[in-house]
Design a protein around this motif. Sequence first.
Motif, PDB file in Angstrom:
ATOM      1  N   PRO A  33       0.832  -1.210   0.000  1.00 15.48           N
ATOM      2  CA  PRO A  33       0.000   0.000   0.000  1.00 15.48           C
ATOM      3  C   PRO A  33       0.863   1.256   0.000  1.00 15.48           C
ATOM      4  O   PRO A  33       2.023   1.245   0.417  1.00 15.48           O
ATOM      5  CB  PRO A  33      -0.786  -0.134   1.306  1.00 15.48           C
ATOM      6  CG  PRO A  33       0.086  -0.956   2.194  1.00 15.48           C
ATOM      7  CD  PRO A  33       0.803  -1.911   1.283  1.00 15.48           C
ATOM      8  N   ARG A  42      -4.572   1.166  -0.945  1.00 17.69           N
ATOM      9  CA  ARG A  42      -4.168  -0.020  -1.699  1.00 17.69           C
ATOM     10  C   ARG A  42      -5.277  -0.378  -2.683  1.00 17.69           C
ATOM     11  O   ARG A  42      -6.430   0.030  -2.531  1.00 17.69           O
ATOM     12  CB  ARG A  42      -3.890  -1.190  -0.764  1.00 17.69           C
ATOM     13  CG  ARG A  42      -5.062  -1.669   0.065  1.00 17.69           C
ATOM     14  CD  ARG A  42      -4.684  -2.873   0.909  1.00 17.69           C
ATOM     15  NE  ARG A  42      -5.739  -3.251   1.830  1.00 17.69           N
ATOM     16  CZ  ARG A  42      -6.796  -4.014   1.506  1.00 17.69           C
ATOM     17  NH1 ARG A  42      -6.908  -4.453   0.255  1.00 17.69           N
ATOM     18  NH2 ARG A  42      -7.704  -4.329   2.399  1.00 17.69           N
ATOM     19  N   LYS A  43      -4.890  -1.146  -3.716  1.00 17.51           N
ATOM     20  CA  LYS A  43      -5.861  -1.552  -4.710  1.00 17.51           C
ATOM     21  C   LYS A  43      -6.899  -2.459  -4.073  1.00 17.51           C
ATOM     22  O   LYS A  43      -6.597  -3.299  -3.232  1.00 17.51           O
ATOM     23  CB  LYS A  43      -5.173  -2.272  -5.860  1.00 17.51           C
ATOM     24  CG  LYS A  43      -4.326  -1.358  -6.747  1.00 17.51           C
ATOM     25  CD  LYS A  43      -3.762  -2.117  -7.923  1.00 17.51           C
ATOM     26  CE  LYS A  43      -2.961  -1.172  -8.836  1.00 17.51           C
ATOM     27  NZ  LYS A  43      -2.390  -1.895  -9.992  1.00 17.51           N
TER      28      LYS A  43
END
Length: 490
Positions: free
Chosen positions: A3, A28-29
């Motif tokens: 992240p 983060r994704k």
Amino acid sequence: MFPNLSETLSVSRIGREILLIRVEIGIRKGLPNFQILGLASQNTKESRDRLRLAIESAGFIFPFATIIVNLYPNHKPKKVSFFDLAITLGILEASGQWQNPFPQRILALGSVSLSGRIHASEELLELLWASPKTRETIFLIPSELRERHLPEANYIYLSSLEEIKEIDWLPEIITFPPLEETEPESTWDKEILNPSQMLAFSGLCYSLLGRHHALMVGNPGTGKTKLAQLVSQMQPSWQPSDLNLDEGIPLSARYCLNGKVKPRPFRQPHHTTTEQALVGGGSSLTLGEVSLAHGGILFLDELTLFREKAIESLREPMEAGKIEHARVLTRETLPADCTVIAALNPCPCGNYLGIKTCHCSKKQIRDYLRKISGPFLDRISIHIHLFNQNESRTVEVVREDYRRKLNEAMDFRMARLVEERKREVFSSPAERMNGGFEKSLLRFSYRQKQNTMQLARTIADFNLSSTVKEQHLLEAYEFVQNSLFFEDLN
């Protein structure tokens, strides 16, 4: 995938305790999600949608990802806080849209509107005064505070999020400017009093100078409330020590506006005021009237109509100048160093010892005054009697003359105290007491004897006398011995 992280500093307040908060941002994704952790207040949690719109309104991109905000230390609740600006800057830094020019040095305080504007409030200003300050700390605050009286520190001003990429990130150093005191609002310049009122007026002047509590007992219409309101506009100027108190949030944060000090407060709560409203408290630990009058006057008109518990709750702050509130998780000390001035009628009909006929029995009078306990009366140094005696008004009082005299006496008093501390020799009024005078104090409690000595010292200061003379002791004795009025009714 690791992240993206960022950190920004801010502050929060729990009761009177000030906490340095590290606002940690992680992006983060993942599915779009925005969480705020760390026992944030409801207001902070509700800011999520507002900050999303504010960031987009300012021309930035709100990350389409999972955003976690952690307010460290996360085990303490953040009741009073302004994290909007710190969270917004952290999101922009973690998403790569802004780079912090002073990592670990910027302390951000401010509320963010939907349009991206940065706003302040009086609570934010108090929080700013109480925030921990070092040479390295740089405060990022709303531009609205540029004209306000601020503590000595490094500042960068921001009016909207759009300015983040445009402003000159050169901190402005603010030094503590000399404070100017605003003149109190005056509703009188000159008054004509009768001799009894003049004696009471002098006693209230001593009360202001020496911070002695006072009680006026008298018939209706004798001028008790009027005298209290007259002296409320004559309070001495603030002393430098009054404005630099070690109490979490300094006095100057509450009583300063645009570099000018407001006059000393005068609070006059209604007799229906509850105990909590008078001394403060509650789950959020709010200030009561006794704390809001800190440094000034708390006037209790019609004292016998107040609730007995409310009156008794004043005993500790009247003596200690502060009040301690204990809760399950915390203990807080609130400032409460004010001068209590109270007024009451001598009986239910109000005509006892007056020129009108009193129809109250001694039992009715005792029951009427039963709320006023001995320990409460012991804490009052100046007892004033105002009974109708058909006196003509012949004494002229000019406000400016007496206010100037009070300020001169206060300067004299402070200089004397400084000199006595240096020499470690303190003047003792007891040296002027003779045997006859000591016998007259036999009916006094120990605290009343101390009140007499301290009041005599104050009267000497009012007359700019470095020593306490016999007439000062006799005048002090007259004010204190009036308290025997309550004993003589039994």
